[in-house]
Design an enzyme around this catalytic site. Structure first.
Site, PDB file in Angstrom:
ATOM      1  N   HIS A  52      -6.022   2.021  -1.381  1.00  0.00           N
ATOM      2  CA  HIS A  52      -6.032   0.684  -1.965  1.00  0.00           C
ATOM      3  C   HIS A  52      -4.589   0.297  -2.226  1.00  0.00           C
ATOM      4  O   HIS A  52      -3.731   1.156  -2.389  1.00  0.00           O
ATOM      5  CB  HIS A  52      -6.785   0.693  -3.286  1.00  0.00           C
ATOM      6  CG  HIS A  52      -8.260   0.760  -3.110  1.00  0.00           C
ATOM      7  ND1 HIS A  52      -8.964  -0.255  -2.522  1.00  0.00           N
ATOM      8  CD2 HIS A  52      -9.167   1.708  -3.432  1.00  0.00           C
ATOM      9  CE1 HIS A  52     -10.236   0.069  -2.498  1.00  0.00           C
ATOM     10  NE2 HIS A  52     -10.390   1.264  -3.040  1.00  0.00           N
ATOM     11  N   TYR A  57       0.846  -1.197   0.000  1.00  0.00           N
ATOM     12  CA  TYR A  57       0.000   0.000   0.000  1.00  0.00           C
ATOM     13  C   TYR A  57       0.878   1.242   0.000  1.00  0.00           C
ATOM     14  O   TYR A  57       1.898   1.259   0.667  1.00  0.00           O
ATOM     15  CB  TYR A  57      -0.878   0.022   1.253  1.00  0.00           C
ATOM     16  CG  TYR A  57      -1.900  -1.071   1.306  1.00  0.00           C
ATOM     17  CD1 TYR A  57      -1.521  -2.367   1.606  1.00  0.00           C
ATOM     18  CD2 TYR A  57      -3.237  -0.814   1.083  1.00  0.00           C
ATOM     19  CE1 TYR A  57      -2.460  -3.382   1.664  1.00  0.00           C
ATOM     20  CE2 TYR A  57      -4.182  -1.819   1.139  1.00  0.00           C
ATOM     21  CZ  TYR A  57      -3.785  -3.102   1.429  1.00  0.00           C
ATOM     22  OH  TYR A  57      -4.707  -4.095   1.469  1.00  0.00           O
ATOM     23  N   LYS A 111      -4.203  -3.481  -9.925  1.00  0.00           N
ATOM     24  CA  LYS A 111      -2.926  -3.380  -9.241  1.00  0.00           C
ATOM     25  C   LYS A 111      -1.830  -3.784 -10.212  1.00  0.00           C
ATOM     26  O   LYS A 111      -2.106  -4.197 -11.323  1.00  0.00           O
ATOM     27  CB  LYS A 111      -2.912  -4.291  -8.015  1.00  0.00           C
ATOM     28  CG  LYS A 111      -4.010  -3.975  -7.023  1.00  0.00           C
ATOM     29  CD  LYS A 111      -3.910  -4.843  -5.829  1.00  0.00           C
ATOM     30  CE  LYS A 111      -5.187  -4.925  -5.025  1.00  0.00           C
ATOM     31  NZ  LYS A 111      -6.049  -3.789  -5.051  1.00  0.00           N
TER      32      LYS A 111
END
Lengths: 299, 471
Positions: A239, A231, A270
């Site tokens: 997120h 993170y 991601k």
């Protein structure tokens, strides 16, 4: 929040690295980007695991980083207990027991006061209180000089105008038995050992250390099939950005892993990150960590 | 979600369902509109007709025997007799291909073979297309010659539609948040966004993006391969070239993976691999493919093996230079993959490479044009034969090859769950080495016997959560 003095102790219980102090927990979170995982259940709702509390379990990597940077030290909690309690002097022990008794008494008093307040409130709501007190006053007038009735009367008359009755009742009140929740008031806080025992870490440790040193927060990433989900700030606010897998420098791995990791990462918005540490060139010198991020372009 | 907070009928707002690839917009209106706009062109052959043959072979079944009709018996007899005199061939055409060392795959360049191999069993993929070789058709269309849309274009359109949908959704969400903030007085109402005046349901009214096309793709073409994945947005560059009909040369060829090619050659006999006009035996191909699936590939191995083969052909066994040819390891990647490929193809599945879903194979029930793949196969070697645990060294080595960590399993499982496939872990039992004495056997392999040594175990993995899997 009380200030935390560094180095603070990390309890090692059965191979887990635990923090029991809320202040320390928020301290490591604020200052060292370390979140850990809360693992304590609520004692009277031990089946649920949605809301967990202290202790906080640290990953071995997290403990290692803290110890390596001199913020903390590890101590064996079981051993400390054995030594502390068996080595306690008689005087200390009696003092501790007396203190516990006192707390038990206090607790019993509190409980009774609560009950009385409750009943008083209920009675007042029903409009019975006035009648009862008047009646009792008359009874008290009749039975004056007879101390035996006082105790019975005090069960109902809880108004602060009757201190004499209550003092008599205190003596008959059975104390509650208190289970101490911390061991470190009775025992002195564990002293820092002279030799630093470094926690054993898995082989993906270098990438964790690297990302932590860059100010990232890490949480375990098993549900994404990676070692850490990284993170950019506190996980409560952000997120995660990276799904990170640590590898060995010369380790061979399957290309399908990159395809899969990239695919999984990209589909949850991601980036897949793999990294490894260059082997030490000279004794004691830490190798350079290199990391690569992988993203699917066409998704 | 944001779309519900907006004060408009929620059914009109596109909601991605399930894997997020289908857009459910007011379907009735869309289809009626489509029917009006659809140009009347040549009708497509239905897929069941195009792909009526599951393998590139021809079968000659006997006529049906009807007990109460004596004539049917006569027909059977005629058939039997004529077949015994002149047995019909099950291999009317044997396709030809060659091994390309650069791409480590088999190239098939004959257009008839390409079409046949795709239509009869979904073999290989086009070198310039996504799956089915469609480059030529696409090129023709680009120059204004072709009639029908290719699957590739359909995918492009769908991706564009999806991208627009996402932009729209993001805009709606943003607007809802702004509206909410304005209601709460946290945002100055002077910051009026012009988008506010727009209708909140622009999907139908503006018609800015071709969702109708996205739906049409589903209806007309069936699910195209990997529609769950890439949302790529490459715009088709429209060429300005003159659409005058000079003959376009087909620059595309069909690429078969080594396993596919070997199954076609060895298992079906429907493909011939040749080099210098000489067709190669499966024995030779077996050794060649095995060598090429290793990494790194030994230098000049192709020429070594080829020399070997030539010498064998000419029966000059004494002059064999053998030291350059290595024995095939029992856990050779090609071999493991081929064993599994053969296993599932024999059971009637259409097996295709699964690299886009990070698996070894995808299993289709009838074929990629009919339905999405149902299963994703991961191959794992298993060294349970006592040979592999005989010495500590060997034990350690095989342990290392078998080992997968939990992260791997979670990753693989999560990927497959996301694309709605069932994960099948296929364990291949690795036998002890069998190719050590290759010189004494003169480099011959009895492929059938070797394949018999391998056993395949399947384990189906599925995520099971008590909350979600409650039926």
């Amino acid at each position: 929040m009380a200030p935390v003095t560094e180095p603070f102790p990390i309890s090692n219980v059965a191979g887990r690295y635990l923090l029991f102090d809320v202040d320390v927990i928020s301290h490591v979170r604020r200052n060292h980007n370390i979140c850990g995982v809360l693992i304590g259940t609520i004692p009277n709702l031990s089946q649920q695991n949605v809301f967990l509390g202290i202790p906080l379990q640290l990953m071995p990597e997290e403990a290692r980083v803290l110890v390596e940077q001199g913020h903390a030290y590890i101590f064996d909690d079981a051993q400390a207990h054995m030594q502390g309690f068996f080595g306690m002097s008689r005087k200390d022990r009696l003092e501790f027991l007396r203190m516990m008794d006192e707390r038990g008494q206090q607790r019993a008093r509190d409980v009774r006061r609560k009950a009385e307040e409750r009943s008083e409130k209920a009675l007042r709501e029903k409009g019975l209180l006035q009648a009862r007190t008047e009646q009792k006053e008359s009874e008290a007038l009749v039975a004056e000089g007879d101390p035996g009735t006082d105790a019975g009367g005090s069960l109902f008359g809880s108004t602060p105008q009757l201190p004499a009755n209550r003092r008599v009742a205190d003596k008959k009140l059975a104390p509650h038995f208190i289970t101490p929740t911390t061991s470190y008031p009775p025992l002195a806080p564990p002293s820092q050992p002279s030799t630093l025992a470094l926690p054993e870490v898995p082989r993906q440790y270098p990438i964790y250390r690297y990302m932590q040193s860059k100010g990232y927060f890490a949480m375990p990433g098993l549900r994404f099939g990676c070692h850490y989900s990284i993170y950019p700030g506190d996980p409560l606010r952000f997120h995660s950005h990276f799904l990170t897998t640590g590898l060995g420098w010369d380790e061979e791995f399957e290309l399908l892993d990159i395809v899969g990791g990239g695919r999984l990462g990209t589909s949850v918005k991601k980036t897949y990150l793999i990294g490894a540490e260059e082997p030490e060139k000279e004794e004691g010198e830490e190798g350079k960590v290199r990391a690569f991020s992988i993203e699917w372009a066409g998704m | 979600m944001a779309s519900e907070a907006v004060d408009s009928p929620p059914s009109l707002i596109p909601q991605p369902n399930g894997n997020g690839d289908r857009l459910t917009v007011d379907k009735k209106n869309q289809t009626s509109l489509e029917n009006k706009l659809k140009p009347i062109g040549p009708k497509r052959r239905p897929y069941t007709e195009i792909h009526s043959r599951p393998l590139p072979l021809e079968v000659h079944p006997l006529p049906v025997f009807i007990p109460h009709n004596p004539l049917s018996f006569v027909r059977i007899a005629i058939n039997l007799i004529s077949h015994s005199f002149r047995p019909p061939s099950s291999h009317p055409t044997v396709h030809r291909g060659y091994f390309s060392t650069e791409t480590q795959s088999i190239h098939v360049t004959n257009p008839q073979s390409i079409v046949a191999l795709w239509e009869q069993g979904f073999w290989g993929s086009g070198s310039l297309s996504r799956t089915e070789p469609q480059w030529l058709e696409h090129e023709k269309r680009k120059r204004g010659l072709g009639e029908s849309k290719t699957a590739w274009e359909v995918t492009q359109e769908r991706r564009e539609a999806r991208r627009q949908f996402k932009l729209e959704r993001a805009r709606l969400e943003r607007e809802t948040i702004e509206q909410q903030l304005r209601q709460e007085g946290k945002l100055a109402s002077t910051e009026q966004v012009p988008a506010e005046q727009e209708p909140v349901v622009p999907v139908k009214q503006t018609g800015a993006f071709p969702i109708s096309d996205a739906n049409k793709t589903k209806n007309e073409f069936g699910p195209t391969e990997d529609s769950q994945e890439d949302r790529q947005n490459r715009q088709v560059a429209s060429s300005d070239r003159d659409p005058s009909s000079e003959e376009i040369e087909d620059q595309e060829h069909l690429q078969l993976t080594l396993e596919e090619a070997f199954f076609l050659t060895y298992g079906l006999g429907a493909l011939e691999i040749s080099k210098d006009e000489i067709s190669l035996s499966s024995n030779y191909l077996f050794r060649l493919y095995s060598t090429y699936s290793n990494f790194p590939i030994p230098e000049n191995s192709a020429s070594h093996i080829h020399n070997l083969f030539r010498l064998q052909e000419q029966k000059y066994k004494d002059t064999l230079e053998t030291s350059d040819v290595l024995p095939i390891a029992p856990d050779n990647p090609f071999l493991l993959k081929y064993v599994v490929y053969h296993h599932f193809r024999s059971l009637g599945w259409v097996v295709r490479d699964g690299v886009k879903f990070a698996s070894d194979y995808l299993l289709y029930n009838r074929g990629p044009v009919f339905a999405h793949a149902q299963f994703a196969v991961m191959i794992l070697p298993s060294y349970s034969h006592p040979y592999w645990s005989a010495t500590p060294d060997r034990k350690e080595e095989s342990k290392k090859k078998e080992a997968r960590d939990w992260w791997w399993l979670h990753r693989v499982n999560r990927i497959q769950t996301q694309v709605l496939k069932t994960l099948v872990l296929v364990y291949v039992e690795v036998p002890p080495p069998w190719d050590e004495d290759l010189e004494s056997k003169a480099f011959q392999v009895n492929i059938g016997n070797i394949l018999k040594k391998y056993k395949v175990r399947e384990v189906v993995m599925q995520r099971w959560t008590p909350n979600r899997n409650r039926d």
